[in-house]
Design a protein around this motif. Structure first.
Motif, PDB file in Angstrom:
ATOM      1  N   LEU A  81       0.832  -1.202   0.000  1.00 45.14           N
ATOM      2  CA  LEU A  81       0.000   0.000   0.000  1.00 45.14           C
ATOM      3  C   LEU A  81       0.867   1.253   0.000  1.00 45.14           C
ATOM      4  O   LEU A  81       0.568   2.236  -0.675  1.00 45.14           O
ATOM      5  CB  LEU A  81      -0.931  -0.002   1.212  1.00 45.14           C
ATOM      6  CG  LEU A  81      -1.884   1.183   1.325  1.00 45.14           C
ATOM      7  CD1 LEU A  81      -2.876   1.140   0.174  1.00 45.14           C
ATOM      8  CD2 LEU A  81      -2.609   1.159   2.650  1.00 45.14           C
ATOM      9  N   TYR A  82       1.963   1.202   0.731  1.00 46.40           N
ATOM     10  CA  TYR A  82       2.888   2.334   0.801  1.00 46.40           C
ATOM     11  C   TYR A  82       3.516   2.618  -0.567  1.00 46.40           C
ATOM     12  O   TYR A  82       3.742   3.764  -0.931  1.00 46.40           O
ATOM     13  CB  TYR A  82       3.983   2.034   1.835  1.00 46.40           C
ATOM     14  CG  TYR A  82       4.966   3.145   2.064  1.00 46.40           C
ATOM     15  CD1 TYR A  82       4.617   4.260   2.799  1.00 46.40           C
ATOM     16  CD2 TYR A  82       6.254   3.070   1.551  1.00 46.40           C
ATOM     17  CE1 TYR A  82       5.517   5.280   3.022  1.00 46.40           C
ATOM     18  CE2 TYR A  82       7.166   4.086   1.765  1.00 46.40           C
ATOM     19  CZ  TYR A  82       6.786   5.188   2.498  1.00 46.40           C
ATOM     20  OH  TYR A  82       7.687   6.199   2.712  1.00 46.40           O
ATOM     21  N   LEU A  83       3.788   1.567  -1.341  1.00 53.52           N
ATOM     22  CA  LEU A  83       4.464   1.719  -2.634  1.00 53.52           C
ATOM     23  C   LEU A  83       3.509   1.778  -3.825  1.00 53.52           C
ATOM     24  O   LEU A  83       3.948   1.641  -4.966  1.00 53.52           O
ATOM     25  CB  LEU A  83       5.472   0.589  -2.824  1.00 53.52           C
ATOM     26  CG  LEU A  83       6.645   0.597  -1.848  1.00 53.52           C
ATOM     27  CD1 LEU A  83       7.505  -0.634  -2.043  1.00 53.52           C
ATOM     28  CD2 LEU A  83       7.466   1.855  -1.996  1.00 53.52           C
ATOM     29  N   VAL A  84       2.216   1.983  -3.584  1.00 51.57           N
ATOM     30  CA  VAL A  84       1.249   2.065  -4.679  1.00 51.57           C
ATOM     31  C   VAL A  84       1.623   3.148  -5.691  1.00 51.57           C
ATOM     32  O   VAL A  84       1.578   2.899  -6.903  1.00 51.57           O
ATOM     33  CB  VAL A  84      -0.188   2.256  -4.130  1.00 51.57           C
ATOM     34  CG1 VAL A  84      -1.136   2.764  -5.195  1.00 51.57           C
ATOM     35  CG2 VAL A  84      -0.698   0.950  -3.572  1.00 51.57           C
ATOM     36  N   PRO A  85       2.011   4.367  -5.297  1.00 50.16           N
ATOM     37  CA  PRO A  85       2.382   5.359  -6.311  1.00 50.16           C
ATOM     38  C   PRO A  85       3.544   4.919  -7.192  1.00 50.16           C
ATOM     39  O   PRO A  85       3.533   5.144  -8.410  1.00 50.16           O
ATOM     40  CB  PRO A  85       2.758   6.598  -5.484  1.00 50.16           C
ATOM     41  CG  PRO A  85       2.022   6.437  -4.213  1.00 50.16           C
ATOM     42  CD  PRO A  85       1.989   4.966  -3.959  1.00 50.16           C
ATOM     43  N   ALA A  86       4.528   4.264  -6.619  1.00 47.12           N
ATOM     44  CA  ALA A  86       5.663   3.779  -7.410  1.00 47.12           C
ATOM     45  C   ALA A  86       5.216   2.702  -8.383  1.00 47.12           C
ATOM     46  O   ALA A  86       5.660   2.663  -9.540  1.00 47.12           O
ATOM     47  CB  ALA A  86       6.754   3.253  -6.492  1.00 47.12           C
ATOM     48  N   MET A  87       4.339   1.820  -7.934  1.00 48.62           N
ATOM     49  CA  MET A  87       3.854   0.759  -8.823  1.00 48.62           C
ATOM     50  C   MET A  87       3.006   1.333  -9.951  1.00 48.62           C
ATOM     51  O   MET A  87       3.080   0.869 -11.094  1.00 48.62           O
ATOM     52  CB  MET A  87       3.065  -0.272  -8.013  1.00 48.62           C
ATOM     53  CG  MET A  87       3.939  -1.116  -7.102  1.00 48.62           C
ATOM     54  SD  MET A  87       3.052  -2.440  -6.282  1.00 48.62           S
ATOM     55  CE  MET A  87       2.325  -1.569  -4.909  1.00 48.62           C
ATOM     56  N   MET A  97      11.362   7.668  -5.703  1.00 53.62           N
ATOM     57  CA  MET A  97      12.186   8.304  -4.663  1.00 53.62           C
ATOM     58  C   MET A  97      11.349   9.228  -3.784  1.00 53.62           C
ATOM     59  O   MET A  97      11.510   9.253  -2.556  1.00 53.62           O
ATOM     60  CB  MET A  97      13.339   9.084  -5.295  1.00 53.62           C
ATOM     61  CG  MET A  97      14.432   8.215  -5.856  1.00 53.62           C
ATOM     62  SD  MET A  97      15.367   7.344  -4.598  1.00 53.62           S
ATOM     63  CE  MET A  97      14.589   5.767  -4.512  1.00 53.62           C
ATOM     64  N   VAL A  98      10.447   9.999  -4.396  1.00 50.22           N
ATOM     65  CA  VAL A  98       9.565  10.857  -3.596  1.00 50.22           C
ATOM     66  C   VAL A  98       8.692   9.995  -2.704  1.00 50.22           C
ATOM     67  O   VAL A  98       8.483  10.309  -1.527  1.00 50.22           O
ATOM     68  CB  VAL A  98       8.717  11.765  -4.514  1.00 50.22           C
ATOM     69  CG1 VAL A  98       7.606  12.441  -3.736  1.00 50.22           C
ATOM     70  CG2 VAL A  98       9.588  12.808  -5.184  1.00 50.22           C
ATOM     71  N   ALA A 151       1.189  13.296  -2.834  1.00 42.46           N
ATOM     72  CA  ALA A 151       1.879  13.994  -3.929  1.00 42.46           C
ATOM     73  C   ALA A 151       2.464  12.991  -4.917  1.00 42.46           C
ATOM     74  O   ALA A 151       2.350  13.167  -6.143  1.00 42.46           O
ATOM     75  CB  ALA A 151       2.979  14.889  -3.366  1.00 42.46           C
ATOM     76  N   ALA A 152       3.058  11.923  -4.418  1.00 41.18           N
ATOM     77  CA  ALA A 152       3.600  10.892  -5.304  1.00 41.18           C
ATOM     78  C   ALA A 152       2.485  10.193  -6.072  1.00 41.18           C
ATOM     79  O   ALA A 152       2.638   9.873  -7.257  1.00 41.18           O
ATOM     80  CB  ALA A 152       4.407   9.877  -4.495  1.00 41.18           C
ATOM     81  N   ARG A 179       6.127   5.488 -17.027  1.00 46.19           N
ATOM     82  CA  ARG A 179       6.541   6.890 -17.015  1.00 46.19           C
ATOM     83  C   ARG A 179       8.064   6.975 -17.079  1.00 46.19           C
ATOM     84  O   ARG A 179       8.766   6.148 -16.502  1.00 46.19           O
ATOM     85  CB  ARG A 179       6.055   7.576 -15.742  1.00 46.19           C
ATOM     86  CG  ARG A 179       4.562   7.755 -15.680  1.00 46.19           C
ATOM     87  CD  ARG A 179       4.184   8.513 -14.433  1.00 46.19           C
ATOM     88  NE  ARG A 179       4.796   9.813 -14.388  1.00 46.19           N
ATOM     89  CZ  ARG A 179       4.162  10.954 -14.656  1.00 46.19           C
ATOM     90  NH1 ARG A 179       2.906  10.936 -14.982  1.00 46.19           N
ATOM     91  NH2 ARG A 179       4.801  12.097 -14.584  1.00 46.19           N
ATOM     92  N   GLU A 180       8.550   7.995 -17.774  1.00 48.59           N
ATOM     93  CA  GLU A 180      10.005   8.184 -17.865  1.00 48.59           C
ATOM     94  C   GLU A 180      10.587   8.628 -16.528  1.00 48.59           C
ATOM     95  O   GLU A 180      11.759   8.414 -16.262  1.00 48.59           O
ATOM     96  CB  GLU A 180      10.332   9.199 -18.953  1.00 48.59           C
ATOM     97  CG  GLU A 180      10.032   8.694 -20.342  1.00 48.59           C
ATOM     98  CD  GLU A 180      10.405   9.689 -21.413  1.00 48.59           C
ATOM     99  OE1 GLU A 180      11.150  10.639 -21.120  1.00 48.59           O
ATOM    100  OE2 GLU A 180       9.942   9.509 -22.540  1.00 48.59           O
ATOM    101  N   ASP A 181       9.777   9.268 -15.718  1.00 50.42           N
ATOM    102  CA  ASP A 181      10.247   9.740 -14.415  1.00 50.42           C
ATOM    103  C   ASP A 181       9.760   8.834 -13.276  1.00 50.42           C
ATOM    104  O   ASP A 181       9.559   9.296 -12.160  1.00 50.42           O
ATOM    105  CB  ASP A 181       9.809  11.180 -14.188  1.00 50.42           C
ATOM    106  CG  ASP A 181       8.308  11.370 -14.321  1.00 50.42           C
ATOM    107  OD1 ASP A 181       7.630  10.415 -14.749  1.00 50.42           O
ATOM    108  OD2 ASP A 181       7.814  12.463 -14.005  1.00 50.42           O
ATOM    109  N   ALA A 182       9.614   7.561 -13.563  1.00 52.67           N
ATOM    110  CA  ALA A 182       9.136   6.619 -12.544  1.00 52.67           C
ATOM    111  C   ALA A 182      10.116   6.519 -11.371  1.00 52.67           C
ATOM    112  O   ALA A 182       9.697   6.366 -10.219  1.00 52.67           O
ATOM    113  CB  ALA A 182       8.903   5.241 -13.160  1.00 52.67           C
TER     114      ALA A 182
END
Length: 119
Positions: free
Chosen positions: A16-22, A37-38, A51-52, A29-32
C-alpha cells in the motif's frame, strides 16, 4: 499462525505504501524513478504519499518534457560557461605572477592575432 498474519500485514502495508511507485512503473513513465524516490523518502508524510500518487497518475505531455529538458540543458550550459570563464580569468591573472617570461610572448600573440583580424 500469528507470525504469518503479522507478516501478511507488513507485506500488505508495504504494498500500500508503494502504490504510487507501482502505478508510475505500470504506466511506463520516464520519471518513474523520481516518483519512487519521492514516495520512499517523503511517503511517510501523508502529503508526500498523496503527492507521489498524484504525480504517478498525472498524464505526461511531451511539450512539457521538452520544455523542461531544454531549460535543464540551458542551465547546465550556463553553469559550464561560467565555470570556464572563471577558470580562464583566474588563469589569466595568474600568468604574470607565475611566469613573467610569458608576458611578452602572450603580448606578441595577442598583437599578431589583432593584425590578422584587421587584415
Amino acid at each position: 499462525m500469528l507470525k504469518l498474519i503479522e507478516g501478511a500485514m507488513v507485506l500488505g502495508a508495504l504494498m500500500l505504501y508503494l502504490v504510487p511507485a507501482m502505478i508510475a512503473d505500470a504506466r511506463e513513465r520516464e520519471d518513474a524513478f523520481a516518483v519512487t524516490m519521492v514516495n520512499i523518502l517523503l511517503g511517510w508524510t501523508v502529503i508526500g504519499w498523496f503527492a507521489a500518487l498524484v504525480w504517478a497518475r498525472h498524464p505526461v505531455s511531451d511539450r512539457r518534457l521538452k520544455h523542461f529538458a531544454r531549460r535543464a540543458q540551458r542551465a547546465v550550459a550556463r553553469v559550464t560557461i561560467d565555470a570556464i570563464v572563471a577558470r580562464a580569468e583566474s588563469r589569466g591573472s595568474a600568468i604574470p605572477t607565475f611566469n613573467p617570461r610569458l608576458v611578452p610572448m602572450v603580448a606578441r600573440i595577442a598583437a599578431s592575432s589583432m593584425r590578422r583580424q584587421r587584415d
